[in-house]
Design an enzyme around this catalytic site. Structure first.
Site, PDB file in Angstrom:
ATOM      1  N   CYS B  87       4.239  52.496  38.810  1.00 42.23           N
ATOM      2  CA  CYS B  87       4.866  52.495  37.486  1.00 42.23           C
ATOM      3  C   CYS B  87       6.356  52.832  37.610  1.00 42.23           C
ATOM      4  O   CYS B  87       7.103  52.063  38.171  1.00 42.23           O
ATOM      5  CB  CYS B  87       4.108  53.430  36.553  1.00 42.23           C
ATOM      6  SG  CYS B  87       4.446  53.128  34.811  1.00 42.23           S
ATOM      7  N   HIS B 195      -1.818  51.935  37.314  1.00 40.32           N
ATOM      8  CA  HIS B 195      -1.998  53.277  37.873  1.00 40.32           C
ATOM      9  C   HIS B 195      -3.335  53.429  38.597  1.00 40.32           C
ATOM     10  O   HIS B 195      -4.320  53.858  37.976  1.00 40.32           O
ATOM     11  CB  HIS B 195      -1.964  54.305  36.737  1.00 40.32           C
ATOM     12  CG  HIS B 195      -0.619  54.519  36.138  1.00 40.32           C
ATOM     13  ND1 HIS B 195       0.248  55.482  36.597  1.00 40.32           N
ATOM     14  CD2 HIS B 195       0.014  53.902  35.109  1.00 40.32           C
ATOM     15  CE1 HIS B 195       1.360  55.451  35.872  1.00 40.32           C
ATOM     16  NE2 HIS B 195       1.245  54.504  34.969  1.00 40.32           N
ATOM     17  N   GLU B 197      -4.234  55.724  40.545  1.00 40.67           N
ATOM     18  CA  GLU B 197      -4.624  57.137  40.585  1.00 40.67           C
ATOM     19  C   GLU B 197      -5.364  57.575  39.323  1.00 40.67           C
ATOM     20  O   GLU B 197      -5.901  58.674  39.277  1.00 40.67           O
ATOM     21  CB  GLU B 197      -3.380  58.019  40.828  1.00 40.67           C
ATOM     22  CG  GLU B 197      -2.492  58.283  39.621  1.00 40.67           C
ATOM     23  CD  GLU B 197      -1.516  57.154  39.280  1.00 40.67           C
ATOM     24  OE1 GLU B 197      -1.669  56.044  39.817  1.00 40.67           O
ATOM     25  OE2 GLU B 197      -0.609  57.388  38.449  1.00 40.67           O
TER      26      GLU B 197
END
Lengths: 78, 221
Positions: B87, B195, B197
């Site tokens: 990002c 993302h 994660e």
């Protein structure tokens, strides 16, 4: 001594912000606006003797992203 | 495996990225402040996290890319250390010149925050070795400036060299050729807007992001 740096999107790079401003102007009843391109104006106060090459280096290294933007430098007499 | 996560003023996914890396590597990454000029010795993975570094002043990622620590990140990348930018981290890596192109305001001008479908573009990288080419995965996005832009020649080169790691499987932000993530020419730097994660544990809904980190550990450790 001052300089103004105008940063604008390159021709052909889509400018969604300019387009939104265009639509808003039309919404306000302003006809006859054919296109809107949004950019940035950065004003620099500089020590005497700062060269054109220095200012251009500032533009290339930070002030403009030359992948998508052009810049134009305008010196202003004090 | 030793790792580091870079922290800028305005980073807000640094902890999420650190938790994901810790879960998979078994070792907590060093959190490295942007003013540092060196990274910890022996780091095998550097994470550049999401957020709004420097409030997105000038351009998203522009100020962070010129911070002292990024010189150390660029040196490490040149030595072959894996660098993952997510990002805002992707924006920082393009601004720093570690990846080609630029990320512009989303074509629809909206901040887009939802799970999206991605298609895996290559399995020939440490980041994507645990995915199949053409596989569809679901990963969340949350960004305002994710509209990937580069000249046609650069886009052709990225595609021709198998460096498009992920593409959007749906309309998200107007990115050129639906690009969601790209690799550098050596394959050790990945930038992506989604993302991974945030898709690590069953409690996140899915675990599609986990294999990215598992592949990295297998390749590096």
């Amino acid at each position: 001594m001052k300089a103004r740096v105008y940063v604008t999107l390159k021709n052909g790079v889509l400018d969604p912000q300019g387009r939104a401003i265009h639509h808003a102007l039309e919404g306000l009843g302003f006809s006859g606006v054919e296109d809107v391109r949004a950019g940035k104006l950065i004003e620099l106060s500089l020590a005497d003797g700062t060269s054109d090459a220095d200012i251009e280096a500032m533009c290339r290294k930070l002030l403009a992203n030359t992948v998508i933007e052009n810049f134009r430098i305008e010196r202003i007499a004090a | 495996m030793k790792s580091a996560v870079i922290v800028f003023p305005g980073s807000n996914c640094d902890r999420d990225l650190a938790v994901a890396i810790r879960d998979v590597t078994g070792e907590a990454p060093a959190m490295v402040w942007h003013r540092e000029t060196e990274l910890p010795e022996g780091v095998g993975l550097i994470g550049v996290p999401g957020g709004f570094s420097y409030g997105d002043y000038l351009r998203a990622g522009a100020m962070a890319a010129r911070s002292p620590v990024m010189r150390a990140v660029a040196d490490a990348a040149a030595r072959g250390v894996a660098v993952l930018g997510v990002c805002n981290g992707f924006q920082v890596l393009t601004e720093a010149g570690l990846l080609p192109g630029a990320l512009m305001r989303n074509a629809g001008l909206n901040f887009v925050c939802r799970d999206v479908t991605l298609t895996v573009g290559t399995s020939q990288s440490a980041f994507t070795s645990r995915y199949e080419v053409g596989e569809e995965i679901r990963i969340p996005v949350a960004h305002h400036d994710g509209n990937y832009t580069a000249d046609a020649e650069t886009l052709d080169r990225l595609e021709g060299e198998g460096r498009v790691a992920f593409r959007y499987g749906e309309q998200v932000n107007g990115s050129a050729r639906d690009i969601a993530g790209i690799l550098n020419d050596a394959g050790n730097v990945l930038g992506m807007m989604p993302h991974p994660e945030r898709m690590m544990e069953p409690a996140h809904g899915r675990t599609d992001g986990r294999r990215l980190f598992e592949g990295l550990v297998a390749a590096i450790a």
